[in-house]
Design an enzyme around this catalytic site. Structure first.
Site, PDB file in Angstrom:
ATOM      1  N   LYS A 147     -29.904 -32.073 -26.457  1.00 53.94           N
ATOM      2  CA  LYS A 147     -30.303 -32.704 -25.187  1.00 53.94           C
ATOM      3  C   LYS A 147     -31.682 -33.356 -25.331  1.00 53.94           C
ATOM      4  O   LYS A 147     -31.921 -34.455 -24.835  1.00 53.94           O
ATOM      5  CB  LYS A 147     -30.327 -31.678 -24.047  1.00 53.94           C
ATOM      6  CG  LYS A 147     -28.962 -31.195 -23.596  1.00 53.94           C
ATOM      7  CD  LYS A 147     -28.055 -32.296 -23.075  1.00 53.94           C
ATOM      8  CE  LYS A 147     -28.421 -32.804 -21.702  1.00 53.94           C
ATOM      9  NZ  LYS A 147     -27.430 -33.813 -21.214  1.00 53.94           N
ATOM     10  N   TYR A 154     -27.906 -26.646 -28.615  1.00 52.13           N
ATOM     11  CA  TYR A 154     -27.672 -27.345 -27.344  1.00 52.13           C
ATOM     12  C   TYR A 154     -28.955 -28.017 -26.857  1.00 52.13           C
ATOM     13  O   TYR A 154     -28.990 -29.222 -26.579  1.00 52.13           O
ATOM     14  CB  TYR A 154     -27.156 -26.360 -26.272  1.00 52.13           C
ATOM     15  CG  TYR A 154     -27.322 -26.884 -24.864  1.00 52.13           C
ATOM     16  CD1 TYR A 154     -26.633 -28.022 -24.454  1.00 52.13           C
ATOM     17  CD2 TYR A 154     -28.191 -26.271 -23.955  1.00 52.13           C
ATOM     18  CE1 TYR A 154     -26.809 -28.542 -23.176  1.00 52.13           C
ATOM     19  CE2 TYR A 154     -28.364 -26.784 -22.681  1.00 52.13           C
ATOM     20  CZ  TYR A 154     -27.676 -27.909 -22.296  1.00 52.13           C
ATOM     21  OH  TYR A 154     -27.857 -28.424 -21.044  1.00 52.13           O
ATOM     22  N   THR A 212     -31.871 -31.142 -18.991  1.00 47.65           N
ATOM     23  CA  THR A 212     -32.036 -29.723 -18.696  1.00 47.65           C
ATOM     24  C   THR A 212     -33.472 -29.243 -18.897  1.00 47.65           C
ATOM     25  O   THR A 212     -34.231 -29.864 -19.661  1.00 47.65           O
ATOM     26  CB  THR A 212     -31.097 -28.921 -19.633  1.00 47.65           C
ATOM     27  OG1 THR A 212     -31.415 -27.541 -19.578  1.00 47.65           O
ATOM     28  CG2 THR A 212     -31.246 -29.353 -21.095  1.00 47.65           C
ATOM     29  N   ASP A 213     -33.799 -28.117 -18.261  1.00 47.74           N
ATOM     30  CA  ASP A 213     -35.105 -27.491 -18.498  1.00 47.74           C
ATOM     31  C   ASP A 213     -35.182 -26.866 -19.897  1.00 47.74           C
ATOM     32  O   ASP A 213     -36.262 -26.532 -20.381  1.00 47.74           O
ATOM     33  CB  ASP A 213     -35.402 -26.414 -17.431  1.00 47.74           C
ATOM     34  CG  ASP A 213     -34.331 -25.335 -17.314  1.00 47.74           C
ATOM     35  OD1 ASP A 213     -33.330 -25.380 -18.060  1.00 47.74           O
ATOM     36  OD2 ASP A 213     -34.486 -24.444 -16.456  1.00 47.74           O
ATOM     37  N   GLU A 214     -34.012 -26.712 -20.551  1.00 47.09           N
ATOM     38  CA  GLU A 214     -33.999 -26.008 -21.847  1.00 47.09           C
ATOM     39  C   GLU A 214     -34.706 -26.799 -22.943  1.00 47.09           C
ATOM     40  O   GLU A 214     -35.075 -26.241 -23.973  1.00 47.09           O
ATOM     41  CB  GLU A 214     -32.558 -25.658 -22.242  1.00 47.09           C
ATOM     42  CG  GLU A 214     -31.888 -24.836 -21.161  1.00 47.09           C
ATOM     43  CD  GLU A 214     -30.667 -24.058 -21.614  1.00 47.09           C
ATOM     44  OE1 GLU A 214     -30.517 -23.802 -22.810  1.00 47.09           O
ATOM     45  OE2 GLU A 214     -29.862 -23.716 -20.728  1.00 47.09           O
TER      46      GLU A 214
HETATM   47  P1  TYD Z   1     -25.686 -19.408 -19.015  1.00 45.55           P
HETATM   48  O1  TYD Z   1     -24.900 -19.440 -17.742  1.00 45.55           O
HETATM   49  O2  TYD Z   1     -24.935 -19.483 -20.309  1.00 45.55           O
HETATM   50  O3  TYD Z   1     -26.798 -20.552 -18.913  1.00 45.55           O
HETATM   51  P2  TYD Z   1     -28.052 -20.862 -19.887  1.00 45.55           P
HETATM   52  O4  TYD Z   1     -27.907 -20.124 -21.156  1.00 45.55           O
HETATM   53  O5  TYD Z   1     -27.912 -22.333 -20.072  1.00 45.55           O
HETATM   54  O6  TYD Z   1     -29.281 -20.475 -19.101  1.00 45.55           O
HETATM   55  O7  TYD Z   1     -26.541 -18.072 -19.056  1.00 45.55           O
HETATM   56  C1  TYD Z   1     -27.457 -17.751 -18.058  1.00 45.55           C
HETATM   57  C2  TYD Z   1     -28.177 -16.505 -18.512  1.00 45.55           C
HETATM   58  O8  TYD Z   1     -27.249 -15.423 -18.550  1.00 45.55           O
HETATM   59  C3  TYD Z   1     -28.738 -16.622 -19.916  1.00 45.55           C
HETATM   60  O9  TYD Z   1     -30.003 -15.952 -19.980  1.00 45.55           O
HETATM   61  C4  TYD Z   1     -27.726 -15.898 -20.776  1.00 45.55           C
HETATM   62  C5  TYD Z   1     -27.163 -14.834 -19.855  1.00 45.55           C
HETATM   63  N1  TYD Z   1     -25.749 -14.481 -20.103  1.00 45.55           N
HETATM   64  C6  TYD Z   1     -25.380 -13.148 -20.300  1.00 45.55           C
HETATM   65  O10 TYD Z   1     -26.222 -12.219 -20.259  1.00 45.55           O
HETATM   66  N2  TYD Z   1     -24.055 -12.867 -20.540  1.00 45.55           N
HETATM   67  C7  TYD Z   1     -23.100 -13.856 -20.610  1.00 45.55           C
HETATM   68  O11 TYD Z   1     -21.902 -13.555 -20.859  1.00 45.55           O
HETATM   69  C8  TYD Z   1     -23.497 -15.219 -20.387  1.00 45.55           C
HETATM   70  C9  TYD Z   1     -22.487 -16.340 -20.424  1.00 45.55           C
HETATM   71  C10 TYD Z   1     -24.835 -15.485 -20.126  1.00 45.55           C
END
Ligand code: TYD
Length: 338
Positions: A152, A148, A124-126
């Site tokens: 990774k 997480y 992942t990019d994270e």
């Molecule tokens: P997510 O789909 O959990 O992916 P990641 O954290 O791996 O990028 O979240 C995408 C973005 O959306 C992230 O900045 C967190 C935000 N988010 C919300 O604002 N509300 C939510 O309920 C969720 C699940 C994510």
């Protein structure tokens, strides 16, 4: 050509299995998955009768499962098996270390032991952490900020060390956020879309101005296929589209497609350690291997939302866990190795 997909019952793994069987006639695909909460064999129910496809139940964090799988040989191993949801990693980091660190270690050791010629590790990019400006390329430092992302990054470092020390034929890929059909409804797009269909409120973390970059599943599958065939052993490849936007902009599009308005949004406390911005430089993949994303975001998001609209049963059963129970009993009945 025999390809093992670990984590093949999940969102990205199942899309990859379908992509491989659709693209190549003479391919044998083995799906190895432990059917945890996000693993759902109904994602692949249309392939049950395809003789080129088979399923094996197992967990990458169990050495004996991994050795039993790889001792039968394969041309390529692609590891999608992972704990992937940041919010869950904040609540329960243990499972992330087990799967994303120990699981990868087990795969690396078994790849060496059974001389598997190619192993692609999906990451992942994270791992690069928040990038406030500019872009992360493959030389950027790992600065993970959630359990997480740290798990990774640890798996990726084990891959690197194994390639350097033992010559293990592993390639690591770092991708931006995926979207498309079959994504488990805990991630932003499927969670919001399905709740908005039901007229429920959706939780926007913090101010909603966090920036994410998005890739459609099919574009990611093509990138992995190319990297598996032509990528340089021991190297890493970023997979990005350059399509970046603040969450709130994406959420506005979800409101529009589902016929809802701002009153459906609930601004809630921000995720602890929430990364403000991700941005990948994917020039290496583009110039060295000639990959380009094909799907325009507006088109991809419309198709994705339409898919969720057409599959209310899939969503309901995913949310209740009903599919998992049903398919486990089906596979037991058919004598598969569940
Ligand atoms: P997510 O789909 O959990 O992916 P990641 O954290 O791996 O990028 O979240 C995408 C973005 O959306 C992230 O900045 C967190 C935000 N988010 C919300 O604002 N509300 C939510 O309920 C969720 C699940 C994510």
């Amino acid at each position: 050509m025999k390809i093992i997909i670990t984590g093949g019952a999940g969102f990205m793994g199942s899309n990859m299995i379908r992509y491989l069987l659709r693209t190549y006639k003479d391919v044998e695909v083995v799906n190895f998955d432990d059917l945890t909460y996000a693993g759902n064999l109904s994602n692949l129910s249309d392939l049950d009768l395809d003789p080129r496809y088979s399923f094996v139940k197992g967990n990458i964090s169990k050495r004996e499962d991994v050795e039993a799988l790889l001792s039968k040989g394969a041309d390529v191993l692609i590891n999608y098996a992972a704990e992937t949801h940041v919010d869950r990693s904040i609540l329960d980091p243990d499972a992330f270390v087990q799967t994303n660190v120990m699981g990868v270690h087990n795969l690396l050791e078994a790849v060496r032991k059974f001389s598997i010629p190619r192993y692609v590790q999906i990451s992942t990019d994270e791992v690069y952490g928040a990038v406030m400006e500019g872009e992360s390329d493959e030389q950027s430092r790992f600065e993970p900020r959630s359990p997480y992302a740290a798990s990774k990054a640890a798996g990726d470092l084990l891959c690197h060390a194994s390639a350097v020390t033992f010559g293990t034929p592993v390639i690591v890929t770092h991708s931006v956020n995926f979207y498309g059909p079959y994504q488990f409804p805990e991630k932003l797009i499927p969670l919001f879309t399905t709740n908005l269909f039901d007229g429920k409120k959706v939780p926007v973390y913090g101010d909603g101005l966090q920036v994410r970059e998005w890739i459609f599943t099919e574009d990611h599958c093509r990138a992995i296929d190319l990297i598996a065939q032509k990528g340089n052993i021991g190297e890493a490849y970023n997979i990005g589209t350059g399509h970046r936007m603040p969450n709130i902009e994406l959420i506005q599009q979800l409101l529009k497609h589902t016929g809802r308005d701002e009153s459906s949004l609930e601004y809630v406390l921000d995720r602890p350690g929430h990364d403000r911005r991700y941005a990948l430089n994917s020039q290496k993949l583009r110039t060295e291997l000639g990959w380009e994303p094909k799907m325009r975001f507006e088109e991809g998001i419309a198709q994705t939302i339409e898919w969720y609209k057409q599959h209310p049963e899939w969503i309901a059963n995913c949310k209740s866990g009903a599919y998992k129970d049903y398919y486990e009993s089906q596979y037991k009945h058919k004598g598969h190795s569940v």
